[in-house]
Design an enzyme around this catalytic site. Structure first.
Site, short mmCIF file in Angstrom:
data_model
loop_
_atom_site.label_atom_id
_atom_site.label_comp_id
_atom_site.label_asym_id
_atom_site.label_seq_id
_atom_site.Cartn_x
_atom_site.Cartn_y
_atom_site.Cartn_z
CB CYS A 98 -0.96 -0.01 1.18
SG CYS A 98 -0.16 -0.07 2.80
CB SER A 156 -6.43 0.78 8.18
OG SER A 156 -5.03 1.00 8.16
CG ASN A 183 -4.00 1.69 4.87
OD1 ASN A 183 -4.81 2.54 5.26
ND2 ASN A 183 -3.80 0.57 5.53
#
Length: 307
Positions: free
Chosen positions: A131, A162, A273
């Protein structure tokens, strides 16, 4: 005959689930199978709710169905440790592999920088870097296409909430793979990557800092124009990719500060991300599908399917 390529997603975690939600809107990729290892996993349950077939026996549980369900492309969102074996088994059956782990056994792919090169050669395995790589390498490339970059360093800051267990296990691979791609795709002579996992609540949006040292005095106007043009390319598939500050010039150092807001498909919008990874992977798969539909490239022949 449908122009859509039928797809399997391996790994029903944050990335895999977000990928399915994006595929359901795609004109070029049709999600058919979700592969996991835990029969009780929420990700497999969600996949069934979306109408996908599922297996909890890993890739081995998918293999008998690849030909009958005409699976042509697979997206691996598991872990660097198992990816090589997953890819080998599926490549043998003529399935293209898009690797969302940091395994990087295939060439790196950052869509606005080098996707077209890969599609022309029908690589059977392409790696989506990380990411952090997807968010920052376009900026390194934007500078290096103007003038040589001696050193590129990126800092990707993501919210703790996340990133799932797979990403946490792969932190070292993340930094190595991203640094390698800063050099090979971004064009820097030397690359370095740092990831910061921020536990703050409420979770912070993904932030990325990119520093490039140019070999000669930076051409400020040309670099600024190049950066803005590259941002517009990334925004075609990640609308929340935004310049927060920069480019800032200090001697030969060029600094760019980015923020990535997600679409909020599976995880909230702070998890940019996730979005930049899944959107880039889907864009890659769609480009293969478009080229196959137009006859520019041919899928591998399948002996078993022809029998």
């Amino acid at each position: 005959m449908s122009k859509k390529l039928k797809a399997a997603i391996i790994g029903p975690g944050n990335i895999g689930t977000d990928l399915v939600m994006k595929m359901l809107r795609s004109e070029w990729i049709e999600p058919v199978w979700m592969v996991g290892i835990d029969p009780e996993s929420d990700g497999l349950k969600r996949a069934r709710e979306f109408g996908l077939k599922t297996t909890a026996e890993g890739v081995d549980g998918l293999l008998p169905h690849v030909l009958e369900d005409d699976i042509r492309i697979a997206f691996d969102a598991t872990s660097a440790y198992v990816h090589a074996e997953n890819s080998r088994k599926l490549n043998e059956l003529g399935v293209l592999m898009v690797d969302l782990t940091p395994a990087a056994i295939g060439p790196y792919c950052v869509p606005p920088v080098n996707l077209k090169q890969h599609v022309g050669t029908l690589e059977m395995n392409v790696n989506m870097v990380t990411c952090g790589g997807q968010a920052t390498i376009p900026m390194v490339a934007a500078v290096s296409r103007v003038q040589p970059v001696a050193y590129g360093e990126i800092v990707a800051t993501v919210s703790s909430r996340s990133i799932g267990p797979g990403t946490r296990k792969n932190i070292d691979e993340f930094t190595r793979t991203t640094a390698g791609a800063i050099e090979q795709v971004g064009g820097a002579k030397e690359g370095k990557a740092i990831i910061v996992v921020n536990p703050a609540e409420p979770p912070l949006m993904m932030r990325d800092t990119i520093h490039c040292l140019t070999e000669t005095e930076p051409d400020q106007d040309a670099i600024t124009a190049s950066v803005h043009a590259m941002i517009a390319e990334v925004q075609k598939y990640v609308p929340g990719y935004r310049l927060k500050n920069g480019p800032v010039f200090d001697g030969n150092r060029v600094s760019i500060f980015m923020e990535v807001e997600g679409l909020g498909d599976y995880l909230p919008k702070y998890a940019g991300n996730l979005d930049i990874m899944t959107a880039a992977a889907l864009r890659t798969g769609e480009m293969f599908a478009e080229e196959i539909a137009s006859g520019t490239i041919q899928l591998p022949r399948r002996e078993a399917a022809l029998a």
